[in-house]
Design a protein around this motif. Sequence first.
Motif, PDB file in Angstrom:
ATOM      1  N   VAL A 114      22.024  17.829 -50.904  1.00 10.39           N
ATOM      2  CA  VAL A 114      23.405  18.336 -50.952  1.00 10.39           C
ATOM      3  C   VAL A 114      23.310  19.481 -52.193  1.00 10.39           C
ATOM      4  O   VAL A 114      23.247  19.107 -53.246  1.00 10.39           O
ATOM      5  CB  VAL A 114      24.384  17.199 -51.194  1.00 10.39           C
ATOM      6  N   LEU A 115      23.687  20.476 -51.586  1.00 11.77           N
ATOM      7  CA  LEU A 115      23.958  21.764 -52.783  1.00 11.77           C
ATOM      8  C   LEU A 115      25.377  22.376 -52.903  1.00 11.77           C
ATOM      9  O   LEU A 115      26.166  22.574 -51.846  1.00 11.77           O
ATOM     10  CB  LEU A 115      22.943  22.923 -52.465  1.00 11.77           C
ATOM     11  N   VAL A 116      25.762  22.303 -54.291  1.00 12.17           N
ATOM     12  CA  VAL A 116      27.206  22.755 -54.472  1.00 12.17           C
ATOM     13  C   VAL A 116      26.949  24.131 -55.174  1.00 12.17           C
ATOM     14  O   VAL A 116      26.516  24.174 -56.406  1.00 12.17           O
ATOM     15  CB  VAL A 116      28.102  21.913 -55.235  1.00 12.17           C
ATOM     16  N   ALA A 226      32.861  22.957 -58.647  1.00 13.00           N
ATOM     17  CA  ALA A 226      33.698  22.432 -57.389  1.00 13.00           C
ATOM     18  C   ALA A 226      33.651  20.755 -57.671  1.00 13.00           C
ATOM     19  O   ALA A 226      34.577  20.288 -56.921  1.00 13.00           O
ATOM     20  CB  ALA A 226      33.375  22.710 -56.364  1.00 13.00           C
ATOM     21  N   THR A 227      33.041  20.250 -58.051  1.00 11.96           N
ATOM     22  CA  THR A 227      32.843  18.931 -58.546  1.00 11.96           C
ATOM     23  C   THR A 227      33.955  18.255 -59.332  1.00 11.96           C
ATOM     24  O   THR A 227      33.965  16.978 -59.399  1.00 11.96           O
ATOM     25  CB  THR A 227      31.346  18.500 -58.940  1.00 11.96           C
ATOM     26  N   LEU A 228      34.492  19.157 -60.119  1.00 10.08           N
ATOM     27  CA  LEU A 228      35.748  18.879 -61.008  1.00 10.08           C
ATOM     28  C   LEU A 228      36.866  19.485 -60.429  1.00 10.08           C
ATOM     29  O   LEU A 228      37.839  19.307 -61.339  1.00 10.08           O
ATOM     30  CB  LEU A 228      35.388  19.084 -62.562  1.00 10.08           C
ATOM     31  N   ASP A 229      37.033  20.095 -59.357  1.00 12.34           N
ATOM     32  CA  ASP A 229      38.030  21.010 -58.714  1.00 12.34           C
ATOM     33  C   ASP A 229      38.860  20.065 -57.808  1.00 12.34           C
ATOM     34  O   ASP A 229      38.660  19.246 -57.437  1.00 12.34           O
ATOM     35  CB  ASP A 229      37.595  22.258 -58.537  1.00 12.34           C
ATOM     36  N   HIS A 230      39.709  20.913 -57.027  1.00  6.14           N
ATOM     37  CA  HIS A 230      40.674  20.498 -55.983  1.00  6.14           C
ATOM     38  C   HIS A 230      39.583  20.118 -55.039  1.00  6.14           C
ATOM     39  O   HIS A 230      40.250  19.180 -54.213  1.00  6.14           O
ATOM     40  CB  HIS A 230      41.404  21.797 -55.689  1.00  6.14           C
ATOM     41  N   ASP A 231      38.502  20.484 -54.572  1.00  6.31           N
ATOM     42  CA  ASP A 231      37.642  20.071 -53.439  1.00  6.31           C
ATOM     43  C   ASP A 231      36.870  18.798 -53.900  1.00  6.31           C
ATOM     44  O   ASP A 231      35.834  18.690 -53.002  1.00  6.31           O
ATOM     45  CB  ASP A 231      36.935  21.031 -52.963  1.00  6.31           C
ATOM     46  N   ALA A 232      36.880  18.316 -54.865  1.00  4.81           N
ATOM     47  CA  ALA A 232      35.950  17.363 -55.282  1.00  4.81           C
ATOM     48  C   ALA A 232      35.749  16.042 -54.414  1.00  4.81           C
ATOM     49  O   ALA A 232      34.780  15.650 -53.929  1.00  4.81           O
ATOM     50  CB  ALA A 232      36.266  16.956 -56.794  1.00  4.81           C
ATOM     51  N   GLU A 233      36.909  15.724 -54.044  1.00 10.65           N
ATOM     52  CA  GLU A 233      37.023  14.536 -53.187  1.00 10.65           C
ATOM     53  C   GLU A 233      36.313  14.855 -51.806  1.00 10.65           C
ATOM     54  O   GLU A 233      35.522  13.974 -51.017  1.00 10.65           O
ATOM     55  CB  GLU A 233      38.453  14.100 -52.951  1.00 10.65           C
TER      56      GLU A 233
END
Length: 259
Positions: A114-116, A226-233
Amino acid sequence: MPVLPGAEPYRHEGGEVGVLLCHGFTGCPQSLRPWAGYLAERGLTVSLPLLPGHGTRWQDLQVTGWQDWYAEVDRELRELRQRCEQVFVFGLSMGAALALRLAAKHGDAVRGLVLVNPANKVHGLSAYALPVARHLVRTSKGITSDIAKEGVTELGYDKVPLHAANSLRNLFQLVDGELPQVTQPMLLLHSPQDHVVPPADSARILSRVSSVDVSEVLLEQSYHVATLDHDAERIFDQSYAFIGRLAPSIGKKGSTTGG
């Protein structure tokens, strides 16, 4: 040198399915800690190491290189493999490049990726100037906290040591050549608005890997971290579903024990 509060590595002993999370360049485990906690709460065995030279002061990063960072995640993967039936590797930015190299080198030992916002290249004139500039200038401006969500910050260095940046450039070139060796199932999530890594990096990775089972997700509400942003969940939920599809034994206790 003491580790900055919040930058500590994180580990959780869960079931027979394990996840190794790799943080980004000049950052630390703090950027992935909520993700790691989400997975731990659902019964997975989780390892989120602190890469050498990170989480203390930028001068410590100046004297490390990609070999040090890769050796750390390689060791963590080998340890997880001793305790878990299946291991997945997740990565953010440079951490995604490290994850891709683990997949290329370890084959079936990595069940999926899984790559972000994966990084694949140092862009612009700086890429060509780095080999010389690093001997003339010690640092450039920091790259942390590219986050759309107000009031959220990434814990990391406010300066980029150029010796380490040049080593990062070498890592990207190496991994780019190894991408055809990557065959594992992959979930790649990236932000169209990313002020650190352009979407071209994700496109190149997708075009060069040999993986057949590939999913691409756009993170429209987030910037680079993004892991701390709006799309994190959304990232957390989709990564968990990805594991569940490939490892039906998710959350089950393993028959092996680890030290």
